[in-house]
Design a protein around this motif. Structure first.
Motif, PDB file in Angstrom:
ATOM      1  N   ILE A 132      31.181  49.358  41.672  1.00  0.00           N
ATOM      2  CA  ILE A 132      31.001  48.410  40.572  1.00  0.00           C
ATOM      3  C   ILE A 132      31.986  48.674  39.434  1.00  0.00           C
ATOM      4  N   LEU A 136      34.985  46.149  37.188  1.00  0.00           N
ATOM      5  CA  LEU A 136      35.130  45.966  35.747  1.00  0.00           C
ATOM      6  C   LEU A 136      36.461  46.473  35.214  1.00  0.00           C
ATOM      7  N   PHE A 137      37.030  47.438  35.912  1.00  0.00           N
ATOM      8  CA  PHE A 137      38.187  48.109  35.337  1.00  0.00           C
ATOM      9  C   PHE A 137      39.099  48.590  36.455  1.00  0.00           C
ATOM     10  N   GLY A 138      40.392  48.562  36.194  1.00  0.00           N
ATOM     11  CA  GLY A 138      41.322  49.042  37.208  1.00  0.00           C
ATOM     12  C   GLY A 138      42.521  49.702  36.569  1.00  0.00           C
ATOM     13  N   GLY A 139      43.361  50.256  37.385  1.00  0.00           N
ATOM     14  CA  GLY A 139      44.532  50.954  36.875  1.00  0.00           C
ATOM     15  C   GLY A 139      45.562  50.026  36.277  1.00  0.00           C
ATOM     16  N   VAL A 306      26.068  38.952  44.167  1.00  0.00           N
ATOM     17  CA  VAL A 306      26.655  40.161  43.613  1.00  0.00           C
ATOM     18  C   VAL A 306      25.597  41.207  43.312  1.00  0.00           C
ATOM     19  N   LYS A 307      24.484  40.727  42.815  1.00  0.00           N
ATOM     20  CA  LYS A 307      23.455  41.674  42.417  1.00  0.00           C
ATOM     21  C   LYS A 307      22.715  42.266  43.607  1.00  0.00           C
TER      22      LYS A 307
ATOM     23  N   LEU B 293      46.604  48.088  29.536  1.00  0.00           N
ATOM     24  CA  LEU B 293      45.380  48.833  29.254  1.00  0.00           C
ATOM     25  C   LEU B 293      44.603  48.177  28.118  1.00  0.00           C
ATOM     26  N   SER B 296      42.845  45.218  29.613  1.00  0.00           N
ATOM     27  CA  SER B 296      41.675  45.437  30.473  1.00  0.00           C
ATOM     28  C   SER B 296      40.507  46.042  29.717  1.00  0.00           C
ATOM     29  N   VAL B 297      40.798  46.865  28.689  1.00  0.00           N
ATOM     30  CA  VAL B 297      39.682  47.426  27.922  1.00  0.00           C
ATOM     31  C   VAL B 297      38.967  46.318  27.136  1.00  0.00           C
ATOM     32  N   MET B 300      36.887  44.301  29.496  1.00  0.00           N
ATOM     33  CA  MET B 300      35.677  44.981  29.933  1.00  0.00           C
ATOM     34  C   MET B 300      34.614  44.908  28.838  1.00  0.00           C
ATOM     35  N   VAL B 303      33.094  41.416  28.852  1.00  0.00           N
ATOM     36  CA  VAL B 303      32.129  41.158  29.940  1.00  0.00           C
ATOM     37  C   VAL B 303      30.817  41.857  29.650  1.00  0.00           C
ATOM     38  N   LEU B 304      30.923  43.143  29.291  1.00  0.00           N
ATOM     39  CA  LEU B 304      29.687  43.900  29.108  1.00  0.00           C
ATOM     40  C   LEU B 304      28.874  43.348  27.939  1.00  0.00           C
ATOM     41  N   LYS B 311      21.215  39.092  28.842  1.00  0.00           N
ATOM     42  CA  LYS B 311      19.954  39.770  29.173  1.00  0.00           C
ATOM     43  C   LYS B 311      19.008  39.744  27.994  1.00  0.00           C
ATOM     44  N   ARG B 316      19.193  36.316  33.525  1.00  0.00           N
ATOM     45  CA  ARG B 316      19.598  37.306  34.507  1.00  0.00           C
ATOM     46  C   ARG B 316      21.073  37.602  34.288  1.00  0.00           C
ATOM     47  N   GLY B 317      21.429  38.843  34.063  1.00  0.00           N
ATOM     48  CA  GLY B 317      22.834  39.197  33.904  1.00  0.00           C
ATOM     49  C   GLY B 317      23.512  39.345  35.249  1.00  0.00           C
ATOM     50  N   ILE B 318      24.719  39.838  35.225  1.00  0.00           N
ATOM     51  CA  ILE B 318      25.427  40.026  36.493  1.00  0.00           C
ATOM     52  C   ILE B 318      25.481  41.488  36.873  1.00  0.00           C
ATOM     53  N   TYR B 319      25.702  42.357  35.878  1.00  0.00           N
ATOM     54  CA  TYR B 319      25.868  43.759  36.213  1.00  0.00           C
ATOM     55  C   TYR B 319      24.614  44.569  35.907  1.00  0.00           C
TER      56      TYR B 319
END
Lengths: 308, 319
Positions: A132, A136-139, A306-307, B293, B296-297, B300, B303-304, B311, B316-319
């Protein structure tokens, strides 16, 4: 599934008979049918134009405005494309990456998903979290690029095949499918002394044909359509995949490679029609597999999985 | 839960899992752990090691010195990136495209699925659906090629028509001011149809008796839509919105890179294409890694937070 759908349709007509619709309602109905129909046509029209154009003469393409049936059919564009061979080389390379790539995808994805579908597996949560996190994150592009060079994968087809070997979303879909298989068959085999590997190969995989078919089609379409990684990682022109060839011919306005051409004997290649024919070559394989793809994604295999 | 209980009672296969030491458990299920191996190696080699490579964002990386030999410079690359002239342009372009697509492209599949939901003739509906899903499976290169053949300023078919009507063509592909519209338009054409699937799936789950009852109570088409149809897809809409917000900075490089050219580059450079142009074309590895970087930060975090927010509001969330 299909039966339930039919029942619903019958149900609807019964309902509509029961309650008469007003005139306004009917007008709205007609409008909706027309709008939806127009949207359907507008997705199709550009394809039809390109197909028609690839069979048209250069003269007609320049003189006539929009058409979907050419006055005069010409195979000239296809002749020149066959003559220079670069499109076919691209198709061949793409086919290789797609077939080997999809096989590797499925091998890695299913073997990783199966153990994770066992709730009693120790370390399962840790592994799932590891997956998971990568969603969310990658290089990112540059560290990956440098690392691929270090591994000597740069300028090989293997980079396209291995880099996305497991798509986390797809892996979780497959895992959920395995999880929902009836446990009894596996139990029985296990009591009979079957190893996990044999259970997987001889019981689980044959039962999972729908999910295997749909996920491999999605992987295959992804490989076929991939263009960016081929652009980054492959530098030899002999390794060009079809999307790269197409971009060079149409978008970089390069036209086809005419360096080997004898203009006097063979004439000037038709520019517009060649571009359209090249577009068709990259499109047709997708349209051929599309009915199979549609059969599966319409079942909602991909939706909301996904869940879990 | 029931499954595990059954497994335990069946005895011989999965004995006393909980009490075994870990290594004995692994030995007992060596087949399963063997199967995990290729995938595990894949994640380590192709997903996690590149993450460790992010260290070069904090270095003055030189390919000759390597990761271990390059000089550590702390946040200097980030400072250069944020203070540089490009940052504001990238942010403006990226957010401009994302927000325009949030306004125009995000609602498109919802509206189309509401339309499709009103169609009772199942054959008609199926034919339309077959058509509108096709573009999703076509590569961006093909979409860009078709766009070029339709819109290019010399002999694109749309421009031929425009010239006939107004006397002069419009350079859709070569002007910065058309770029956003072009990108969002392409996305709408390519993905609207496919995007309806998830909403139609939610709509298919609605109990027909609800409509029946509401109709008998005298509700018209709009009230049915407002009180039954829309609430039934609310969860799905919110889920898709989370994904969209999370992807606010992901404009997708394939598409933009293909439509980008020297003439419209001012509007076309976004974070993703910038990383490629500076990093791989320009060999400024550290600066471009820092830019990537940052992107992507932020993504992230977006999304979170969207997920957390959803929620919090009971969805219903995804993660």
């Amino acid at each position: 599934m299909a039966k339930a759908k039919e029942d619903k349709v019958v149900y609807h007509t019964a309902r509509q008979n029961k309650i008469k619709k007003s005139v306004g309602d009917r007008i709205v109905d007609v409008l909706i049918y027309v709008i939806v129909g127009l949207i359907g046509i507008s997705t199709l029209l550009p394809f039809l134009y390109v197909i028609a154009g690839s069979f048209a003469t250069e003269k007609e393409l320049t003189e006539r405005a929009f058409f979907i049936i050419p006055h005069e059919i010409s195979f000239n564009a296809y002749y020149y494309i066959a003559k220079t061979g670069e499109v076919f080389r691209g198709l061949k390379n793409s086919l290789f990456v797609t077939i080997v790539g999809t096989f590797v995808n499925m091998l890695f994805t299913t073997t990783f998903a199966y153990p994770l579908s066992k709730s009693y597996l120790r370390g399962r949560n840790g592994l799932l979290n590891m997956v998971i996190v990568t969603m969310l994150f990658g290089g990112g592009m540059i560290p990956t690029f440098i690392w691929m060079q270090t591994l000597h994968l740069y300028n090989t087809f293997w980079v396209l095949i291995l880099m996305g070997a497991i798509n986390p979303f797809n892996m979780i879909i497959v895992k959920n499918f395995f999880q929902d298989l009836p446990a009894e068959l596996e139990e029985a085999a296990r009591v009979d002394g079957c190893s996990d590997l044999r259970i997987f190969g001889q019981i689980v995989l044959p039962l999972s044909k729908p999910v295997i078919a749909s996920i491999s089609l999605f992987y295959a379409v992804g490989h076929w359509n991939d263009y960016f990684s081929a652009m980054i990682y492959l530098k030899d022109s002999s390794k060009e995949v079809v999307q790269i060839v197409l971009r060079r011919i149409v978008l970089l306005a390069g036209g086809i490679d005419t360096s080997q051409f004898d203009y006097e004997a063979q004439g000037t290649p038709p520019d517009k029609a060649v571009k359209m024919a090249a577009t068709m070559f990259a499109t047709i394989p997708i349209l051929v597999v599309y009915p199979f793809v549609q059969k599966y994604f319409a079942k909602g295999v991909m939706v909301g999985a996904v869940k879990g | 839960m029931a499954k595990t209980a059954k497994r335990k009672s069946s005895g011989s296969a999965v004995v006393m899992d909980k009490k075994l030491p870990f290594w004995k458990f692994v030995l007992h299920h060596k087949g399963l752990y063997l199967m995990l191996l290729p995938g595990l190696l894949y994640f380590i080699i192709f997903r996690y090691i590149p993450m460790a490579g992010i260290i070069i964002a904090f270095q003055n990386y030189s390919p000759f010195k390597g990761i271990f030999g390059s000089q550590f410079v702390g946040l200097q690359n980030f400072r250069n990136f944020f203070r540089g002239a490009d940052f504001m342009m990238l942010l403006k372009n990226t957010l401009g495209i994302s927000l325009l697509s949030l306004v125009l492209y995000f609602p498109a599949p919802i509206i189309l699925s509401l339309f499709l939901n009103e169609i009772r003739h199942s054959g008609y509906k199926r034919v339309v659906q077959t058509f509108i899903y096709v573009p999703h499976f076509i590569s961006w290169v093909i979409v860009a090629s078709i766009t070029y053949q339709l819109l290019n300023v010399n002999d694109g078919i749309v421009n031929v028509l425009i010239t006939k009507l107004t006397g002069s063509p419009i350079n859709f592909l070569g002007k910065a001011k058309y770029f956003k519209g072009l990108i969002v338009g392409q996305s709408i054409w390519k993905e609207t149809g496919y995007g309806t699937i998830i909403f139609l799936a939610a709509l298919a789950g609605v109990d027909m008796q609800l409509y029946e009852a509401a109709r008998i109570d005298g509700a018209g088409r709009w009230r049915l839509m407002w009180h039954i149809t829309l609430p039934s897809i609310k969860g799905t809409v919110i889920m898709m919105l989370i994904l969209r917000v999370g992807g606010l900075l992901n404009t997708g490089y394939e598409q933009i890179f293909l439509m980008r050219n020297d003439l419209n580059v001012k509007a076309a450079e976004v974070f993703d294409t910038y990383v490629y142009m500076k990093g791989i074309r320009g060999a400024q590895y550290s600066l471009s890694t820092a830019a990537g970087l940052f992107k992507s930060v932020v993504s992230m975090i977006l999304v979170l937070s969207a997920n957390w927010l959803a929620k919090k509001f009971g969805e219903r969330g995804i993660y």
